[in-house]
Design an enzyme around this catalytic site. Structure first.
Site, PDB file in Angstrom:
ATOM      1  CD  GLU A   1      -2.639  -7.228  11.815  1.00 19.02           C
ATOM      2  OE1 GLU A   1      -3.702  -7.085  12.479  1.00 19.02           O
ATOM      3  OE2 GLU A   1      -1.672  -6.126  12.010  1.00 19.02           O
TER       4      GLU A   1
ATOM      5  CG  HIS B   1      -5.234  -3.841  12.248  1.00 15.97           C
ATOM      6  ND1 HIS B   1      -5.269  -5.089  12.977  1.00 15.97           N
ATOM      7  CD2 HIS B   1      -6.155  -3.029  12.468  1.00 15.97           C
ATOM      8  CE1 HIS B   1      -6.443  -4.628  13.894  1.00 15.97           C
ATOM      9  NE2 HIS B   1      -6.922  -3.720  13.601  1.00 15.97           N
TER      10      HIS B   1
ATOM     11  CB  CYS C   1      -6.289  -3.090  16.928  1.00 15.73           C
ATOM     12  SG  CYS C   1      -7.766  -2.440  16.893  1.00 15.73           S
TER      13      CYS C   1
END
Length: 307
Positions: A280, A278, A169
């Site tokens: 994560e 994302h 991002c």
């Protein structure tokens, strides 16, 4: 010197209330195939090799301090003398630094540390992670000011040395602004902030970031951005495609207007990856999705091969 990872868990005969609670939560997500969870901990112990066998040292350390044998047991793994150490950069305005840290530390058991962007050295680190967020409030352009902060020359040097550099991002935006990745990220075509889970296609699994995926595999990852539309001039775009630098593409829908449905790219060498989604945020079943976990495991697998 060698490093050993000692795993400590409850004995099978001992009731684990935390594991039971996690198991019930997983069942509430519809995963009845999960029959049990045992919660544990691990210790990375660096041992200077000498006359005494490593196994004997591990036994003495475990039995003398680390393990309560009334209720716990242990096992260990020789990590081959080196543990990959990750740096998670914290810029003013970062808000996904904790997510990245926990994905690596909690989900993968990796050695990871926060590094404030005011620092100027990444000595001792083997990989660097640039988190999502709004560095410097996205003033001027997303990532435009962060590229001038103290830590950036060290990040550039890591990239030049062939070490893994990852940006998600806002981290992707910073990498393009710094010239470590081609192209740019502009406003979403909708001119709106988009926050949802999207389907991606793994376009290239022959990278240090995607070796645990299958080429053409469809995965789901969250996105959350206002400036995520990938752009490059026609010549640069063709070069990216010809070199196999596109790693992830948007599949069912293009949420931001990115050219060629591009969601993530690498540099020509393949050791720098930037992506708007994302991973994560998709590393544990409790989060409802583990499709991002294999990206971090791929990096760790690369370290084991190198070792």
């Amino acid at each position: 010197m060698t490093t050993v990872r000692i795993y400590v868990t409850y004995k099978r005969s001992v009731f684990d209330p935390q594991g039971e609670a996690i198991t019930n939560s997983i069942h509430s997500l519809g995963h009845d195939e999960v029959k049990g969870v045992k919660v544990g901990k691990f210790f990375d112990v660096t041992i200077e090799e000498g006359d005494k066998p490593v196994a004997e040292t591990v036994k003495e350390v475990s039995e003398g301090l680390l393990v309560n044998f009334n209720m716990e047991t242990y096992s260990y793994k020789d990590l081959g003398g080196k543990i990959m150490k990750f740096a998670v950069i914290q810029f003013p305005g970062s808000n996904c630094d904790i997510d990245l840290y926990e994905a690596l530390h909690t989900a993968c058991g990796a050695d990871v540390a926060y590094v404030p962007s005011k620092e100027s050295s990444l000595d001792g680190f083997d990989a660097v992670m640039l988190p999502g967020g709004f560095s410097y409030g996205d003033y001027l352009r997303a990532g435009a000011i962060a590229r001038f902060i103290n830590i950036m020359p060290a990040i550039v040097e890591m990239a030049k040395a062939g070490k893994p550099v990852f940006g998600t991002c806002n981290g992707f935006q910073i990498l393009t602004e710094a010239g470590l990745l081609p192209g740019a990220l502009k406003r979403n075509d909708s001119l709106k902030f988009v926050c949802k889970t999207v389907e991606l296609e793994v376009a290239n699994n022959d990278t240090i970031f995607t070796s645990e995926y299958q080429k053409g595999e469809k995965i789901n990852l969250p996105i959350a951005h206002a400036d995520g539309s990938f752009y490059a001039d026609p010549e640069t775009l063709q070069k990216i495609e010809d070199n196999g630098q596109v790693v992830f593409r948007y599949s069912k829908e293009n949420p931001n207007g990115s050219l060629n449905n591009i969601a993530g790219i690498t540099n020509e060498r393949g050791n720098v990856l930037g992506m708007m989604p994302h991973p994560e945020r998709a590393v544990e079943a409790l989060l409802g999705n583990t499709d991002g976990l294999r990206l971090f495991k791929s990096i760790l697998d690369h370290a084991e091969v190198k070792a």
